[in-house]
Enzyme design. Sequence first.
Site, PDB file in Angstrom:
ATOM      1  N   GLY A  74       0.774  -1.243   0.000  1.00 44.72           N
ATOM      2  CA  GLY A  74       0.000   0.000   0.000  1.00 44.72           C
ATOM      3  C   GLY A  74       0.800   1.284   0.000  1.00 44.72           C
ATOM      4  O   GLY A  74       0.354   2.295  -0.541  1.00 44.72           O
TER       5      GLY A  74
ATOM      6  N   ASP B  89       0.899   3.418   4.672  1.00 43.82           N
ATOM      7  CA  ASP B  89      -0.141   4.123   3.907  1.00 43.82           C
ATOM      8  C   ASP B  89      -1.271   4.581   4.816  1.00 43.82           C
ATOM      9  O   ASP B  89      -1.700   5.728   4.764  1.00 43.82           O
ATOM     10  CB  ASP B  89      -0.681   3.207   2.785  1.00 43.82           C
ATOM     11  CG  ASP B  89      -1.078   1.815   3.282  1.00 43.82           C
ATOM     12  OD1 ASP B  89      -0.873   1.505   4.476  1.00 43.82           O
ATOM     13  OD2 ASP B  89      -1.589   1.020   2.472  1.00 43.82           O
TER      14      ASP B  89
ATOM     15  N   ASP C 278      -5.281   1.871  10.693  1.00 42.13           N
ATOM     16  CA  ASP C 278      -6.691   1.662  11.029  1.00 42.13           C
ATOM     17  C   ASP C 278      -6.733   1.288  12.521  1.00 42.13           C
ATOM     18  O   ASP C 278      -6.706   2.155  13.374  1.00 42.13           O
ATOM     19  CB  ASP C 278      -7.213   0.575  10.080  1.00 42.13           C
ATOM     20  CG  ASP C 278      -8.693   0.340  10.162  1.00 42.13           C
ATOM     21  OD1 ASP C 278      -9.414   1.254  10.570  1.00 42.13           O
ATOM     22  OD2 ASP C 278      -9.154  -0.760   9.801  1.00 42.13           O
TER      23      ASP C 278
ATOM     24  N   LYS D 186      -6.925   6.647  10.877  1.00 40.36           N
ATOM     25  CA  LYS D 186      -8.340   6.686  11.281  1.00 40.36           C
ATOM     26  C   LYS D 186      -8.377   6.764  12.802  1.00 40.36           C
ATOM     27  O   LYS D 186      -8.308   5.724  13.478  1.00 40.36           O
ATOM     28  CB  LYS D 186      -9.062   5.425  10.782  1.00 40.36           C
ATOM     29  CG  LYS D 186      -9.192   5.363   9.264  1.00 40.36           C
ATOM     30  CD  LYS D 186      -9.900   4.090   8.832  1.00 40.36           C
ATOM     31  CE  LYS D 186     -10.084   4.034   7.335  1.00 40.36           C
ATOM     32  NZ  LYS D 186     -10.561   2.719   6.875  1.00 40.36           N
TER      33      LYS D 186
ATOM     34  N   PHE E 129     -14.003   3.410   4.227  1.00 46.04           N
ATOM     35  CA  PHE E 129     -12.965   2.732   3.433  1.00 46.04           C
ATOM     36  C   PHE E 129     -12.484   3.632   2.293  1.00 46.04           C
ATOM     37  O   PHE E 129     -13.276   4.280   1.613  1.00 46.04           O
ATOM     38  CB  PHE E 129     -13.553   1.431   2.858  1.00 46.04           C
ATOM     39  CG  PHE E 129     -12.519   0.525   2.290  1.00 46.04           C
ATOM     40  CD1 PHE E 129     -11.749  -0.279   3.119  1.00 46.04           C
ATOM     41  CD2 PHE E 129     -12.302   0.473   0.922  1.00 46.04           C
ATOM     42  CE1 PHE E 129     -10.781  -1.126   2.588  1.00 46.04           C
ATOM     43  CE2 PHE E 129     -11.338  -0.359   0.384  1.00 46.04           C
ATOM     44  CZ  PHE E 129     -10.575  -1.158   1.220  1.00 46.04           C
ATOM     45  N   VAL E 130     -11.165   3.705   2.097  1.00 48.74           N
ATOM     46  CA  VAL E 130     -10.602   4.549   1.035  1.00 48.74           C
ATOM     47  C   VAL E 130      -9.738   3.724   0.072  1.00 48.74           C
ATOM     48  O   VAL E 130      -9.181   2.695   0.450  1.00 48.74           O
ATOM     49  CB  VAL E 130      -9.756   5.714   1.617  1.00 48.74           C
ATOM     50  CG1 VAL E 130     -10.642   6.747   2.302  1.00 48.74           C
ATOM     51  CG2 VAL E 130      -8.667   5.220   2.578  1.00 48.74           C
TER      52      VAL E 130
ATOM     53  N   ASP F 254      -5.710  -0.297  -2.220  1.00 53.49           N
ATOM     54  CA  ASP F 254      -6.556  -1.071  -3.132  1.00 53.49           C
ATOM     55  C   ASP F 254      -7.868  -1.487  -2.489  1.00 53.49           C
ATOM     56  O   ASP F 254      -8.022  -1.445  -1.268  1.00 53.49           O
ATOM     57  CB  ASP F 254      -5.820  -2.341  -3.580  1.00 53.49           C
ATOM     58  CG  ASP F 254      -5.760  -3.376  -2.467  1.00 53.49           C
ATOM     59  OD1 ASP F 254      -5.385  -3.006  -1.331  1.00 53.49           O
ATOM     60  OD2 ASP F 254      -6.110  -4.549  -2.707  1.00 53.49           O
TER      61      ASP F 254
ATOM     62  N   ARG G  61      -5.431   0.672  -6.882  1.00 55.00           N
ATOM     63  CA  ARG G  61      -4.133   1.064  -6.325  1.00 55.00           C
ATOM     64  C   ARG G  61      -3.424   2.164  -7.130  1.00 55.00           C
ATOM     65  O   ARG G  61      -2.711   2.980  -6.584  1.00 55.00           O
ATOM     66  CB  ARG G  61      -3.221  -0.168  -6.336  1.00 55.00           C
ATOM     67  CG  ARG G  61      -2.529  -0.408  -5.047  1.00 55.00           C
ATOM     68  CD  ARG G  61      -1.555  -1.554  -5.222  1.00 55.00           C
ATOM     69  NE  ARG G  61      -1.981  -2.799  -4.599  1.00 55.00           N
ATOM     70  CZ  ARG G  61      -2.137  -2.991  -3.310  1.00 55.00           C
ATOM     71  NH1 ARG G  61      -1.927  -2.013  -2.459  1.00 55.00           N
ATOM     72  NH2 ARG G  61      -2.502  -4.161  -2.844  1.00 55.00           N
TER      73      ARG G  61
END
Length: 181
Positions: free
Chosen positions: A50, A105, A108, A136, A157-158, A164, A170
């Site tokens: 990521g 990246d 969470d 987050k 969700f991003v 991805d 991606r």
Amino acid sequence: MENDKVKIHDKQFKIFITKDEIRSRVNELGWEISKKYKDLNPVFVPILNGSFMFAADFVRACNFDSDMMFVKIKSYDGMESTGKINLELGFSGNIKDRHVIIIEDIIDTGNTLLEFIKETKTHQPASVTVVSLLLKPDAIKHDIPLDYIGYRIPNAFVVGYGLDYDDMGRTLPDIYQLDED
Ligand code: 5GP
């Protein structure tokens, strides 16, 4: 001009952070961290997959001598079941007494990062710092020192800019957020 909306697999996503906004924030982060690492010759450790796009831009925004070692962590599910991370690709060289800058990246729950920091410390680096493009704050479950964060974002969700959704999205240059409407 970026598209306002993209469809990936079965889901619709809407534009969230544009490539121009990302570029200017990444440059700011590079400038900020350069003050501290100017004479330390740190090693950047991007976590694949990521963070590859963020890492490529971020290291070019940093104005100091450095080198890079990429690592790859095996899937999140595997980690949840075992409580440990599984390194698919580990450190390719010696990080003992080096200043390590982990490039992530998105954070969470923080599970991946917490375990990876522990693993990194077993190699006795001089210091460990984390740079993450996204965080987050409502999802994080651990008290991890986070000095360099690009954006604090809601729990949706991003995708894009390295992130991805089931192996797609991606390579999008902008970041998109799940469109629940
Ligand atoms: P954590 O261990 O902090 O819960 O999860 C970190 C990893 O989960 C990230 O490196 C990323 O692979 C994945 N992840 C968490 N949130 C998102 C998201 O919104 N979008 C994408 N594409 N991946 C995410």
